[in-house]
Write a protein that holds these residues in place. Structure first.
Motif, PDB file in Angstrom:
ATOM      1  N   VAL A 123       0.840  -1.227  -0.156  1.00 36.26           N
ATOM      2  CA  VAL A 123      -0.020  -0.032  -0.130  1.00 36.26           C
ATOM      3  C   VAL A 123       0.717   1.339  -0.145  1.00 36.26           C
ATOM      4  CG1 VAL A 123      -1.652   1.318   1.159  1.00 36.26           C
ATOM      5  CG2 VAL A 123      -1.805  -1.247   1.102  1.00 36.26           C
ATOM      6  N   VAL A 124       1.960   1.277   0.629  1.00 35.79           N
ATOM      7  CA  VAL A 124       2.708   2.407   0.961  1.00 35.79           C
ATOM      8  C   VAL A 124       3.424   2.921  -0.623  1.00 35.79           C
ATOM      9  CG1 VAL A 124       4.991   3.306   1.942  1.00 35.79           C
ATOM     10  CG2 VAL A 124       3.365   2.400   3.439  1.00 35.79           C
ATOM     11  N   ASN A 125       3.679   1.758  -0.968  1.00 31.96           N
ATOM     12  CA  ASN A 125       4.287   1.717  -2.480  1.00 31.96           C
ATOM     13  C   ASN A 125       3.405   2.380  -3.646  1.00 31.96           C
ATOM     14  OD1 ASN A 125       7.299   0.859  -3.049  1.00 31.96           O
ATOM     15  ND2 ASN A 125       6.635   0.142  -1.243  1.00 31.96           N
ATOM     16  N   ALA A 183       1.894   6.867   2.571  1.00 35.11           N
ATOM     17  CA  ALA A 183       2.214   6.915   1.196  1.00 35.11           C
ATOM     18  C   ALA A 183       2.236   8.395   0.733  1.00 35.11           C
ATOM     19  CB  ALA A 183       1.444   6.079   0.351  1.00 35.11           C
ATOM     20  N   LEU A 184       1.335   8.979   0.833  1.00 35.80           N
ATOM     21  CA  LEU A 184       0.833  10.480   0.426  1.00 35.80           C
ATOM     22  C   LEU A 184       1.915  11.336   1.441  1.00 35.80           C
ATOM     23  CD1 LEU A 184      -0.539  12.761  -0.823  1.00 35.80           C
ATOM     24  CD2 LEU A 184      -2.062  12.803   1.206  1.00 35.80           C
ATOM     25  N   LEU A 185       2.067  11.008   2.677  1.00 42.94           N
ATOM     26  CA  LEU A 185       3.309  11.946   3.171  1.00 42.94           C
ATOM     27  C   LEU A 185       4.692  11.538   2.894  1.00 42.94           C
ATOM     28  CD1 LEU A 185       1.624  11.184   6.876  1.00 42.94           C
ATOM     29  CD2 LEU A 185       1.768  13.444   5.784  1.00 42.94           C
ATOM     30  N   TYR A 186       4.885  10.322   2.464  1.00 44.44           N
ATOM     31  CA  TYR A 186       6.494  10.127   2.066  1.00 44.44           C
ATOM     32  C   TYR A 186       6.464  10.833   0.540  1.00 44.44           C
ATOM     33  CZ  TYR A 186       8.929   7.292  -1.479  1.00 44.44           C
ATOM     34  OH  TYR A 186       9.608   6.869  -2.711  1.00 44.44           O
ATOM     35  N   ALA A 187       5.334  10.754  -0.086  1.00 45.20           N
ATOM     36  CA  ALA A 187       5.618  11.448  -1.370  1.00 45.20           C
ATOM     37  C   ALA A 187       5.814  12.898  -1.252  1.00 45.20           C
ATOM     38  CB  ALA A 187       4.397  11.272  -2.494  1.00 45.20           C
ATOM     39  N   ALA A 188       5.081  13.644  -0.327  1.00 40.80           N
ATOM     40  CA  ALA A 188       5.156  15.050  -0.231  1.00 40.80           C
ATOM     41  C   ALA A 188       6.476  15.209   0.509  1.00 40.80           C
ATOM     42  CB  ALA A 188       4.040  15.159   0.732  1.00 40.80           C
TER      43      ALA A 188
END
Length: 310
Positions: A123-125, A183-188
């Motif tokens: 999911v995180v990916n 995942a959204l926080l990682y991308a940001a």
């Protein structure tokens, strides 16, 4: 990369910003090696978090991890005498510190209390797809066809891994939503860190981002103190490992590689993580992967290879 020692009368100053050549194809051997280290250590982090989760709350585990990482990173920063980051780097460092080092780590810790390590990794990916989209839009990195094709293949593989790990049963909705939020926080975090690396060194960006994340987690200090006294040694060693390796070392090697390529290309390399998590959780946690997991892992790696081709 060590800085020469200044004279006794001179105070340490930040190194001048270097104009690092951007390699859209990620073919620089040192950058490839750095990205590989990050991917391997971040895969191991999913397993270590899952192992420590029964004994440490999400915020306490994040605070302990970031405290260990901050000590290691700031010690290295002091020994290298790199000085404070330039003013222009601070907005990106602060944002990535809050979003990636702080909020992401709390959220993924919480998510892994609800779903297994393989499902969490899958999911995180979706994060790398968001990194590529944000990078193409906000950083004007564009949308290379091979990158998008590789991402599609790898995402399909990640879905297969997640379905196999869930055994065909629906994962708890809250856990899935938390991992999507991570995942959204990682991308940001990746996209906000990239501009900071135009002005600061990878060590500066990583050390102060980690410190900011730790400060954000200080409200959990009482919980951490209590749980340290009750957790088994194995769980505390997991916490220390998370701070030294997936945090201090992996975030540093990531920043080094990110400074030398595009955010979208770097994000795509982490699609290898679910396959690695499956193998590691099999060996360490006793979770035996199904044939579908192995097939999905091969798709993940194949997509990474495709995305890196010119």
């Amino acid at each position: 990369m060590d800085q020469s020692a200044p004279s006794a009368a001179a105070a340490p100053v930040a190194p001048a910003a270097t104009h690092t050549r951007i390699d859209p194809g990620l073919t620089n051997p040192k950058a490839v090696a750095a990205a590989t280290v990050s991917v391997l250590l971040w895969a191991s982090a999913f397993v270590a978090i899952r192992s420590a989760a029964p004994h440490y709350g999400p915020g306490a585990l994040a605070l302990g991890r970031l405290a260990v990482g901050s000590v290691a990173l700031l010690t290295s920063w002091a020994l290298r005498r790199e000085g404070l980051p330039p003013r222009a780097a601070w907005p990106g460092i602060a944002l990535s510190g809050v979003l990636w080092f702080g909020l992401y780590m709390i959220t993924i810790n919480w998510g892994e209390q609800k779903v297994d390590a393989g499902t969490a990794a899958m999911v995180v990916n979706v994060g790398p797809m968001l990194v590529a989209l944000f990078g193409g839009w906000l950083l004007r990195e564009g949308f290379p066809r091979r990158l998008m094709a590789g991402m599609a293949v790898s995402f399909a593989g990640a879905v297969v891994v997640g379905l196999a790990q869930s055994g065909g049963k629906g994962s708890p909705l809250l856990g899935v939503l938390l991992c999507l939020g991570a995942a959204l926080l990682y991308a940001a975090g990746v996209v906000t860190q990239k501009p900071a690396l135009r002005h600061a060194t990878p060590l500066q960006a990583t050390a102060f981002g980690c410190l900011i994340g730790m400060v954000l987690c200080l409200p959990f200090s009482g919980q951490l103190a209590t749980q340290l006294g009750h957790a088994p040694l194995s769980a505390t060693l997991d916490l220390v490992y998370l701070g030294l390796f997936p945090t201090a070392l992996a975030f540093s090697t990531w920043a080094y590689a990110l400074a030398r390529t595009t955010a979208g290309r770097m994000g795509a390399t982490t699609y290898a993580v679910p396959a690695l998590v499956v193998l590691m959780s099999w060996a360490i946690l006793g979770e035996v992967p199904a044939v579908l997991s192995l097939l999905g892992g091969c798709l993940c790696l194949g997509g990474v290879a495709l995305s890196r081709r010119r």
